[in-house]
Design an enzyme around this catalytic site. Structure first.
Site, PDB file in Angstrom:
ATOM      1  N   VAL A  20     -23.217 -30.417  44.847  1.00  0.00           N
ATOM      2  CA  VAL A  20     -24.615 -30.821  44.978  1.00  0.00           C
ATOM      3  C   VAL A  20     -25.048 -31.688  43.809  1.00  0.00           C
ATOM      4  CG1 VAL A  20     -26.979 -30.014  45.290  1.00  0.00           C
ATOM      5  CG2 VAL A  20     -25.083 -28.715  46.262  1.00  0.00           C
ATOM      6  N   ASP A  40     -22.503 -29.753  33.078  1.00  0.00           N
ATOM      7  CA  ASP A  40     -21.978 -28.521  33.650  1.00  0.00           C
ATOM      8  C   ASP A  40     -21.344 -27.682  32.549  1.00  0.00           C
ATOM      9  OD1 ASP A  40     -21.342 -27.710  36.831  1.00  0.00           O
ATOM     10  OD2 ASP A  40     -20.213 -26.592  35.305  1.00  0.00           O
ATOM     11  N   GLN A  41     -21.438 -26.365  32.696  1.00  0.00           N
ATOM     12  CA  GLN A  41     -20.866 -25.463  31.695  1.00  0.00           C
ATOM     13  C   GLN A  41     -19.343 -25.411  31.750  1.00  0.00           C
ATOM     14  OE1 GLN A  41     -22.082 -21.397  32.369  1.00  0.00           O
ATOM     15  NE2 GLN A  41     -21.738 -21.516  34.574  1.00  0.00           N
ATOM     16  N   HIS A  53     -13.412 -23.628  44.711  1.00  0.00           N
ATOM     17  CA  HIS A  53     -12.738 -22.473  45.321  1.00  0.00           C
ATOM     18  C   HIS A  53     -13.049 -22.378  46.806  1.00  0.00           C
ATOM     19  CE1 HIS A  53     -16.069 -19.760  46.134  1.00  0.00           C
ATOM     20  NE2 HIS A  53     -16.487 -19.801  44.887  1.00  0.00           N
ATOM     21  N   VAL A 172     -26.104 -25.326  29.331  1.00  0.00           N
ATOM     22  CA  VAL A 172     -27.555 -25.452  29.165  1.00  0.00           C
ATOM     23  C   VAL A 172     -28.103 -24.102  28.713  1.00  0.00           C
ATOM     24  CG1 VAL A 172     -29.746 -25.837  30.362  1.00  0.00           C
ATOM     25  CG2 VAL A 172     -27.776 -27.309  30.850  1.00  0.00           C
ATOM     26  N   HIS A 223     -17.383 -13.561  49.095  1.00  0.00           N
ATOM     27  CA  HIS A 223     -16.853 -13.932  50.404  1.00  0.00           C
ATOM     28  C   HIS A 223     -15.327 -13.983  50.319  1.00  0.00           C
ATOM     29  CE1 HIS A 223     -16.285 -16.128  54.119  1.00  0.00           C
ATOM     30  NE2 HIS A 223     -15.654 -17.077  53.471  1.00  0.00           N
ATOM     31  N   TYR A 277     -13.044 -17.469  60.206  1.00  0.00           N
ATOM     32  CA  TYR A 277     -12.706 -18.878  60.388  1.00  0.00           C
ATOM     33  C   TYR A 277     -11.318 -19.115  59.806  1.00  0.00           C
ATOM     34  CZ  TYR A 277     -14.132 -19.440  55.474  1.00  0.00           C
ATOM     35  OH  TYR A 277     -14.258 -19.326  54.108  1.00  0.00           O
ATOM     36  N   ASP A 577     -51.406 -31.224  58.308  1.00  0.00           N
ATOM     37  CA  ASP A 577     -52.646 -31.471  59.044  1.00  0.00           C
ATOM     38  C   ASP A 577     -53.635 -30.401  58.614  1.00  0.00           C
ATOM     39  OD1 ASP A 577     -51.336 -29.404  60.505  1.00  0.00           O
ATOM     40  OD2 ASP A 577     -52.467 -29.919  62.304  1.00  0.00           O
ATOM     41  N   THR A 579     -57.965 -28.997  58.334  1.00  0.00           N
ATOM     42  CA  THR A 579     -59.360 -29.005  58.723  1.00  0.00           C
ATOM     43  C   THR A 579     -60.175 -28.918  57.444  1.00  0.00           C
ATOM     44  OG1 THR A 579     -58.852 -27.889  60.809  1.00  0.00           O
ATOM     45  CG2 THR A 579     -61.131 -27.845  60.065  1.00  0.00           C
TER      46      THR A 579
END
Length: 850
Positions: A20, A40-41, A53, A172, A223, A277, A577, A579
């Site tokens: 991402v 990134d770490q 992975h 970070v 998982h 799967y 939308d 009112t």
């Protein structure tokens, strides 16, 4: 490109350089953004997150349009990059219920533009997947552009092709904010000042959110995946082990990363009946399983890489493979795979893992700028399958103010970071709901399915009375909202000749009482709980000028008047939308829908308001009764000294008044197309408000009605519902709302909308009715003419007053004219339908304005 030294400043910092984060950085620079830094770490490109992975399988078809669209964009992008193997995907059915589900897959794929979706006979499945036991299956669904992405190669491609600077092994430690704005990102290698920051940390999303006191509702879940030893049936298949990670720093077991980068040589497969799967890895088979109890990880305990382990990979738990631990599956993964793929029986595993990825409470991504902190954006809870698409959407949103793909603007209602209710950030809640989504990931989820856990979180003041009346409560945004009332069961017999049966899938979690409540309201008077709807108070000397700048309609209205309008983004598409009621010279009450509307719409108004204007989101501060029906004036006049005659209280006006002892703001508006009012009161007065109306209306046969009746009534009147019929993927002219636009005024999105009008509107909303069926149509089903898919059902229901099945869609303009013949495919049936003039009910508005 990649460099060694961390800069002291950047325009944009992306935290996370997995699928991402890399996609976001790539797309930002592709759109012209400069000075973009990605951190990134872990090492690059094998960071220790889920991107390397994961087995990389990409099944594109989803009941969600945006999930399908982002998946297809991702597959095309990565195929062109040379890191995607397009072998097709086959989902097999081992039950009749699953075959019905696969028919839905075909319909969704047609609706959302996937090429050539097909249903297969068992022998057609085994022609392409010869190791599948043909006797175990009833058929399959084939999507020819499904496939697999080589994670490591794809990440390296993004890094090489992007103009952003990437820094690995950079942790970070904090995100600095000043006066509600991002100012800097602190790392273990130095501080980086920035104007914008993007959280793309997925498994660590909760932790990074905590740096700025945001409770992001994202739960990590384990998982299982294994790769078998060599199979004789696959002897001779090419193996590329060792190529993907050569020369790279790899945390933990290098074999896992290497195996996941191997491309399959035949279609990737799914056995969703058993939550499984599979795909080939050279001469072995990779087997993935959701068929185990949910293994939710405390998000605060997500660790870091070590020399021995990758941070997002936990040790394989054999019991979850060999035993049936999933609450809804009666076979273990091992047993189910042994039956489906006999060649894998009794084989050793050369790779095993409990890999970690994340789920939100509703299973959808978290995208957009946080309402709490300006300049802090999120791109979270996203899989490889959708990562390219969401990276493009977020980059467009950040750079141009319009979330879009190359195919056009996209609907953000289901993915917006501001959509969550206040309780969603509670860690126990988000972990439980994340676990439930994991449990359901391959389940057949019924229409209008309701959870059992975490109920009773949000109850309107009317809840005790509703429970006594036998309300069937559905949950939405944590609210317990009546769908129908058993109290009204006696009405079913009265109206039985006007209430057709809805059978099988369309009839699940429905009741004929919904139709009876609809018909009773048209003839008498009913009370509807609108507490899930929200008011937003806009106040200050410049309140009117501010609303004029953000609303598409002319907001020059006098005190005591009400106006319908839309909010637009810079691209002229509908954000909301609304009112708007003018209560005083410098006081306006803006009302919006329930669910995610208060967070998304309210925060947008707050963000754009000048310092001289106060915007207060009153979510749950007020309760509301919709009092609707031809006898509503008679009932209301009994309980108030205010004049509610048509002369003194006309349509689209408002008053402060009393209902009995209760102070209310009364709006003469109706979402069902009948005479009526919305009565807004402080929540503490709610029970008294309900009782006052209820007791005064007994001789008028006042009845409670639920959401089911509301939906069918609003469709008969053609009233739009944000997030269903209208959203950021359409403009108000396409949506049939020209009366909500005044191009003589100045407002955000005007220029784009005017250009669209000048160019010509080529897609328009269309109201359809079935020619010879009373079946209710379901959303996401394709609408066709002459065999060509033109659109899909946005919303559908049976119109009990007009005695026709109604479906709303968007069609090319040449097909949107009344009288045009089309077809709708739903649940394997093809229905003839006709485009109709809208509204179907009371087109002259005689009932609503009397």
């Amino acid at each position: 490109m990649s460099t060694d030294s961390v800069p002291s400043r950047a325009d944009t910092v992306v935290i996370g350089a997995g699928a991402v984060g890399c996609s976001i950085a790539y797309h930002l620079t592709e759109l012209g953004a400069e000075d973009v830094v990605a951190l990134d770490q872990g090492p690059l490109p094998v960071t220790g997150g889920s991107s390397t992975h994961a087995p990389g399988i990409m099944f594109q078809t989803s009941p969600s349009k945006i999930q399908t669209k982002t998946a297809h964009y991702t597959s095309r992008l990565l195929k062109d990059a040379g890191v995607y193997t397009e072998v097709g995907g086959i989902e097999v059915a081992r039950s009749e219920e699953r075959m019905d589900f696969l028919e839905r897959r075909v319909e969704w794929a047609k609706s959302y533009g996937l090429p050539d979706p097909q249903l297969l006979e068992p022998e057609e499945v085994t022609e392409q997947l010869p190791l599948v036991d043909e006797d175990e299956i009833l058929g399959g669904y084939y999507s020819p552009t499904d496939g697999q992405v080589a994670g490591t190669d794809a990440l390296q491609w993004y890094i090489n092709e992007s103009a952003a600077d990437f820094y690995g092994n950079t942790e970070v430690t904090d995100i600095e904010t000043t006066d509600g704005e991002v100012t800097a990102v602190e790392t273990d290698r130095g501080r980086i000042e920035c104007d914008r920051c993007v959280l793309a940390t997925n498994n660590w999303a909760y932790q990074t959110g905590q740096m700025v006191d945001l409770d992001l509702p994202i739960a990590p879940v384990e998982h299982q995946y294994v790769v078998t030893e060599s199979l004789a049936e696959l002897e001779g298949n090419a193996s590329s082990l060792g190529d993907a990670t050569a020369g790279l720093e790899v945390p933990g077991d290098r074999t896992i990363t290497e195996s996941m980068s191997q491309p399959p040589d035949r279609p990737v497969g799914r056995d969703q009946d058993h939550s499984l799967y599979f795909r080939t890895h050279g001469d072995g088979y990779g087997l993935g399983s959701y068929n185990h109890e949910s293994l939710v990880v405390d998000p605060e305990e997500m660790g870091k890489n070590t020399d021995e382990s990758q941070a997002s990979v936990h040790s394989f738990t054999e019991k979850h493979w060999t035993k049936a631990t999933h609450p809804n599956r009666d076979k273990s993964p091992q047993q189910a795979f042994d039956e489906l793929l006999p060649a894998t029986q009794d084989k050793e595993f050369q790779v095993t893992e409990n890999g970690i990825f994340v789920y939100t409470p509703d299973g959808m991504p978290v995208i957009g700028e946080t309402p709490e902190i300006d300049g802090l954006w999120t791109g979270l809870a996203i899989w490889w399958t959708h990562s390219g698409g969401y990276g493009r959407i977020l980059a467009e949103w950040m750079e141009n103010g319009v979330p879009r793909l190359p195919s056009g603007p996209v609907d953000t209602s289901a993915i917006h970071v501001a959509r969550f209710a206040p309780h969603a950030g509670n860690k126990e809640f988000l972990m439980d709901r994340g676990g439930k989504r994991y449990e359901q990931v391959y389940s057949i989820v019924e229409p209008r399915w309701q959870p059992d856990e975490h109920r009773g979180l949000r109850e309107s003041p009317f809840y005790p009375q509703q429970a006594e009346l036998g309300a069937e409560f559905f949950q939405s945004g944590g609210w317990e909202s009546p769908q129908w009332y058993e109290y009204n069961e006696d009405l079913v017999e009265e109206y039985e000749d006007q209430i057709p049966e809805q059978d099988e899938w369309q009839g699940i979690n429905r009741s004929p009482i919904e139709g009876a409540e609809h018909l009773h309201t048209r003839e008498n008077v009913s009370m509807y709980d609108m507490t899930t709807f929200s008011s937003i108070m806009v106040e200050g000397d410049d309140a009117g000028e501010f609303l004029q700048q953000v609303c598409s309609n002319d907001m020059e209205i006098s005190v005591g008047r009400v106006r319908y309008t839309t909010l637009l983004n810079e691209g002229g598409n509908v954000i909301a939308d609304l009112t708007v009621a003018r209560l005083d010279d410098d006081e306006y009450m803006v009302t919006t829908g329930g669910g995610n509307s208060p967070g998304i719409h309210g925060s947008w108004l707050q963000e754009h308001a000048p310092e001289t204007v106060s915007v207060t989101i009153e979510e749950s501060a007020k309760c509301t009764v919709g009092l609707w029906g031809p006898k509503s004036r008679m009932l209301l006049q009994r309980v108030t000294d205010a004049d509610v005659s048509n002369d003194d209280f006309p349509y689209f006006s408002c008053k402060r008044m009393y209902v009995g002892d209760v102070p209310v703001i009364a709006l003469r508006v109706s979402y069902v197309g009948e005479l009526g009012w919305e009565l807004w009161a402080p929540s503490e007065y709610g029970r008294k408000l309900w009782d006052t109306l209820w007791e005064a209306g007994q001789d008028l046969d006042v009845r409670p009605i639920g959401d089911g009746a509301l939906e069918s009534m609003r469709l008969e009147k053609g009233f739009r519902l944000w997030g269903t019929d209208i959203d950021t993927d359409v403009n108000p002219l396409e949506a049939g709302l020209p009366f909500a636009v005044d191009l003589e005024t100045e407002f955000i999105g005007k220029e784009a909308l005017a250009e669209a009008k000048e160019a010509g509107i080529d897609t328009e909303v269309a109201c359809l009715t079935l020619d010879d069926s009373t079946d209710a149509m379901l959303g996401g089903r394709p609408v066709l003419a002459d065999g060509e898919v033109l659109g899909y059902v946005q919303a559908g229901d049976f119109g009990y007053s007009v005695q026709e099945s109604i479906a709303y869609t968007y069609l090319p303009s040449e097909y949107a004219e009344a009288g045009t013949a089309v077809q709708i495919q739903c649940e394997g049936e093809t229905y003839d339908a006709t485009v109709r003039d809208e509204p179907l009910f009371d087109p002259g508005r005689d009932k609503i304005i009397r």
